[in-house]
Design an enzyme around this catalytic site. Structure first.
Site, PDB file in Angstrom:
ATOM      1  N   GLY A  71       0.824  -1.212   0.000  1.00 40.45           N
ATOM      2  CA  GLY A  71       0.000   0.000   0.000  1.00 40.45           C
ATOM      3  C   GLY A  71       0.856   1.259   0.000  1.00 40.45           C
ATOM      4  O   GLY A  71       0.552   2.234  -0.702  1.00 40.45           O
ATOM      5  N   ASN A 151      -8.223   4.056   8.916  1.00 42.49           N
ATOM      6  CA  ASN A 151      -7.625   2.914   9.606  1.00 42.49           C
ATOM      7  C   ASN A 151      -7.770   2.994  11.129  1.00 42.49           C
ATOM      8  O   ASN A 151      -7.690   1.987  11.803  1.00 42.49           O
ATOM      9  CB  ASN A 151      -6.149   2.771   9.223  1.00 42.49           C
ATOM     10  CG  ASN A 151      -5.399   4.077   9.280  1.00 42.49           C
ATOM     11  OD1 ASN A 151      -5.822   5.068   8.683  1.00 42.49           O
ATOM     12  ND2 ASN A 151      -4.305   4.110   9.988  1.00 42.49           N
ATOM     13  N   GLN A 179      -7.947  -0.051   3.750  1.00 38.38           N
ATOM     14  CA  GLN A 179      -8.782  -0.540   4.861  1.00 38.38           C
ATOM     15  C   GLN A 179     -10.181  -0.983   4.439  1.00 38.38           C
ATOM     16  O   GLN A 179     -10.824  -1.742   5.152  1.00 38.38           O
ATOM     17  CB  GLN A 179      -8.894   0.528   5.949  1.00 38.38           C
ATOM     18  CG  GLN A 179      -7.607   0.777   6.712  1.00 38.38           C
ATOM     19  CD  GLN A 179      -7.161  -0.410   7.551  1.00 38.38           C
ATOM     20  OE1 GLN A 179      -7.947  -1.287   7.917  1.00 38.38           O
ATOM     21  NE2 GLN A 179      -5.874  -0.460   7.862  1.00 38.38           N
ATOM     22  N   SER A 199      -3.826  -3.156  -0.670  1.00 38.52           N
ATOM     23  CA  SER A 199      -2.717  -3.909  -0.090  1.00 38.52           C
ATOM     24  C   SER A 199      -3.174  -5.311   0.279  1.00 38.52           C
ATOM     25  O   SER A 199      -4.297  -5.508   0.736  1.00 38.52           O
ATOM     26  CB  SER A 199      -2.190  -3.174   1.140  1.00 38.52           C
ATOM     27  OG  SER A 199      -1.200  -3.943   1.787  1.00 38.52           O
ATOM     28  N   HIS A 201      -1.787  -7.610   2.608  1.00 37.77           N
ATOM     29  CA  HIS A 201      -1.697  -8.181   3.960  1.00 37.77           C
ATOM     30  C   HIS A 201      -2.807  -7.724   4.903  1.00 37.77           C
ATOM     31  O   HIS A 201      -2.902  -8.210   6.013  1.00 37.77           O
ATOM     32  CB  HIS A 201      -0.315  -7.930   4.575  1.00 37.77           C
ATOM     33  CG  HIS A 201      -0.058  -6.535   5.058  1.00 37.77           C
ATOM     34  ND1 HIS A 201      -0.110  -6.198   6.383  1.00 37.77           N
ATOM     35  CD2 HIS A 201       0.255  -5.398   4.383  1.00 37.77           C
ATOM     36  CE1 HIS A 201       0.193  -4.903   6.518  1.00 37.77           C
ATOM     37  NE2 HIS A 201       0.408  -4.401   5.317  1.00 37.77           N
ATOM     38  N   THR A 237      11.669  -7.616 -11.169  1.00 42.13           N
ATOM     39  CA  THR A 237      11.040  -8.931 -11.303  1.00 42.13           C
ATOM     40  C   THR A 237       9.869  -9.028 -10.341  1.00 42.13           C
ATOM     41  O   THR A 237      10.005  -8.721  -9.160  1.00 42.13           O
ATOM     42  CB  THR A 237      12.064 -10.044 -11.027  1.00 42.13           C
ATOM     43  OG1 THR A 237      13.138  -9.893 -11.953  1.00 42.13           O
ATOM     44  CG2 THR A 237      11.438 -11.426 -11.188  1.00 42.13           C
ATOM     45  N   CYS A 326       2.838   5.947  19.220  1.00 39.00           N
ATOM     46  CA  CYS A 326       3.981   6.366  20.029  1.00 39.00           C
ATOM     47  C   CYS A 326       5.250   6.212  19.214  1.00 39.00           C
ATOM     48  O   CYS A 326       6.026   5.294  19.399  1.00 39.00           O
ATOM     49  CB  CYS A 326       4.038   5.500  21.272  1.00 39.00           C
ATOM     50  SG  CYS A 326       5.451   5.751  22.310  1.00 39.00           S
TER      51      CYS A 326
HETATM   52  C1  PLP Z   1      -1.751  -0.374   6.070  1.00 41.73           C
HETATM   53  C2  PLP Z   1      -2.113   0.840   5.306  1.00 41.73           C
HETATM   54  C3  PLP Z   1      -1.286   1.346   4.295  1.00 41.73           C
HETATM   55  C4  PLP Z   1       0.086   0.764   3.996  1.00 41.73           C
HETATM   56  O1  PLP Z   1       0.020  -0.459   3.346  1.00 41.73           O
HETATM   57  P1  PLP Z   1       1.314  -1.424   3.379  1.00 41.73           P
HETATM   58  O2  PLP Z   1       0.955  -2.527   2.439  1.00 41.73           O
HETATM   59  O3  PLP Z   1       1.453  -1.882   4.793  1.00 41.73           O
HETATM   60  O4  PLP Z   1       2.474  -0.625   2.918  1.00 41.73           O
HETATM   61  C5  PLP Z   1      -1.710   2.436   3.587  1.00 41.73           C
HETATM   62  N1  PLP Z   1      -2.899   3.014   3.849  1.00 41.73           N
HETATM   63  C6  PLP Z   1      -3.718   2.569   4.806  1.00 41.73           C
HETATM   64  C7  PLP Z   1      -5.014   3.237   5.032  1.00 41.73           C
HETATM   65  C8  PLP Z   1      -3.353   1.468   5.569  1.00 41.73           C
HETATM   66  O5  PLP Z   1      -4.159   1.037   6.538  1.00 41.73           O
END
Ligand code: PLP
Length: 395
Positions: A71, A151, A179, A199, A201, A237, A326
C-alpha cells in the site's frame, strides 16, 4: 492462556488456502514471468490470473492493475507519479487531515518541493465533507488524494461524491482503499476513481504486495526504473508468489465480504455496547452504523493511558492497538483523533480493536470480562478519576 487477536487493521494472518497456493510458486513453478520458456510462461499465466482476480474485486479491467510492494508504494506511486506527470498543468494538491502517513508524508514531501497542499478538515466523526473539498479546489489543482475508510476510527468517506466533483473539474482522484478492500464494496467506475491503492496483507494475503489501479488513460510517471515490468510503470522482477497470493486473497474476500460484514458488525456492536455498559467515562470515536467499517471499534477511556491499557491487555493475550501512535519515543496522540477535535488527554487513552474473520463471540466476551478489570486497576492510581467520581457524587 487464551489469545485473542483484535488488530486486523495492522495486519491479518495469511489464509491457509492462500499460503498453500503461494508455496507452489516458490518451489515448483518458480519461473521468471518475463522468460519465454515454459517455466516463465506458467508463472506469467498465474500472474495474469491474479491480476484478473484483483481487478474483479474493484470493478476494474485487469490491464488497469499495477502490482507494487504494498500500500505504501502504491500511495507513493499515485501521488509522486501524478505530481511529476502533471506538474506543468498545476501544482496544487488536496488531501485530508486523517490520512495514513503513506499519503500525508508523501504530500508533505511534495509541499517542501514546490507544490501547494491543502489539508481538508474532518467533522467530529472523522468524516470529510464534500463541500469542504469543493471549496479547496483551485484552477491549478491536479490531484485529490484521500482514503476510502479510516484505519483508526473506521470512518467511511463519501468518495463517490468527491469522485464526481473531481471529474467535473478534471482533477485526478486517488483513493487509498487499503482498509475498505474486502470489507465494503468498491467499484472504481461508479465511484469515479482514477487511482486506487490496495494492499494484500490487510485482507489475509501475504505482506509486501499491493497494487495501484490506474484508470485507462490516466498518466502516472514511474518511480522505479529498470526492466520495464508492469507496463514500465513498476520495474523489477515481479513478486510472483506474493502477487498470486494477493489474487487468491481478493477472490476469497469477494466471496466472504457480505457474510463477514454482517457477522463482524454484530460483534463490533456487541463490543462497543459492552464497553459503554461496563465502564464509565468512555467515548466511542468515529461514526456508528453504516458509516463505520464493520470491523472497527475505537474507544477513549478517560483517566488511563492507552499504552498502559495495551500492555495490560497483552499480558492477558489480547492484541489491540492504541490510538496514540507512540513513534520514536514521542507520545504524540493520533493525528486522526486530534483532527476530530479530541483533546490530548482523551486521545491519549484511546484503544482500537479491529476484528477479523476468525474472531468469535467468545473472543468478545473475554475482552468484556478483562477490560473493565484492567481499567479499574489503572484508575485506582489516577487522582483525576478520584476527583471526577467525587465531584459526580457531590452533585
Ligand atoms: C496499512 C495501510 C497502508 C500501507 O500499506 P502497506 O501494504 O502496509 O504498505 C496504507 N494506507 C492505509 C489506510 C493502511 O491502513
Amino acid at each position: 492462556m487464551r489469545r485473542v487477536y483484535l488488530d486486523h487493521s495492522a495486519t491479518t494472518p495469511v489464509d491457509p488456502e492462500v499460503a498453500a497456493l503461494m508455496m507452489t510458486y516458490y518451489t515448483e513453478k518458480y519461473g521468471n514471468p518475463s522468460s519465454v520458456h515454459s517455466f516463465g510462461r506458467e508463472a506469467k499465466q498465474a500472474l495474469e490470473e491474479a491480476r484478473r482476480q484483483v481487478a474483479e474485486l474493484i470493478g476494474a479491467e485487469p490491464s488497469e492493475v499495477t502490482f507494487t510492494s504494498g500500500g505504501t508504494e502504491a500511495d507513493n506511486l499515485a501521488i509522486l507519479g501524478t505530481a511529476e506527470a502533471l506538474s506543468k498543468k498545476g501544482k496544487h494538491i488536496i488531501t485530508t487531515a486523517v490520512e495514513h502517513h503513506a499519503v500525508l508524508e508523501t504530500c508533505e514531501y511534495l509541499e517542501k518541493n514546490g507544490f501547494d497542499l491543502t489539508i481538508v478538515p474532518v467533522d467530529e466523526e472523522g468524516i470529510v465533507s464534500v463541500e469542504s473539498v469543493k471549496k479547496a479546489i483551485r484552477p491549478d489543482t491536479i490531484l485529490i488524494t484521500m482514503m476510502h475508510a479510516n484505519n483508526e476510527v473506521g470512518a467511511i468517506q463519501p468518495v463517490a461524491e468527491i469522485g464526481k466533483l473531481a471529474k467535473e473539474h478534471g482533477i485526478v482522484f486517488h483513493v487509498d482503499a487499503v482498509q475498505s478492500l474486502g470489507k465494503i464494496p468498491i467499484d472504481v467506475k461508479t465511484m469515479a476513481i482514477d487511482l486506487l491503492t490496495i494492499s494484500s496483507h490487510k485482507i489475509y494475503g501475504p505482506k509486501g504486495v499491493g497494487a495501484l489501479y490506474i484508470r485507462k488513460g490516466v498518466r502516472v510517471a514511474p518511480r522505479i526504473y529498470g526492466g520495464g515490468q508492469e507496463k514500465k510503470r513498476r520495474s523489477g522482477t515481479e513478486n510472483t508468489p506474493g502477487i498470486i497470493g494477493f489474487g487468491k486473497a481478493c477472490e476469497l474476500a469477494g466471496q466472504r465480504m457480505a457474510e463477514d460484514a454482517q457477522r463482524l458488525s454484530k460483534l463490533r456492536d456487541k463490543l462497543m455496547n459492552g464497553i459503554i455498559e461496563k465502564i464509565d467515562y468512555v467515548k466511542i470515536n468515529g461514526p456508528l452504523g453504516d458509516k463505520r467499517l464493520p470491523n472497527n471499534v475505537n474507544v477513549s477511556i478517560q483517566f488511563v493511558e492507552g499504552e498502559s491499557l495495551l500492555l495490560s491487555l497483552d499480558m492477558l493475550g489480547i492484541a489491540a492497538s492504541s490510538g496514540s501512535a507512540c513513534t520514536s519515543g514521542s507520545l504524540d496522540p493520533s493525528h486522526v483523533l486530534l483532527a476530530m477535535g479530541l483533546v490530548h488527554e482523551i486521545a491519549h487513552g484511546s484503544l482500537r480493536f479491529t476484528l477479523g474473520h476468525q474472531n468469535t463471540e467468545e473472543d468478545i466476551d473475554y475482552v468484556l470480562e478483562q477490560l473493565p478489570k484492567i481499567v479499574d486497576r489503572l484508575r485506582m492510581m489516577s487522582p483525576l478519576y478520584d476527583q471526577a467520581v467525587h465531584a459526580k457524587q457531590a452533585q
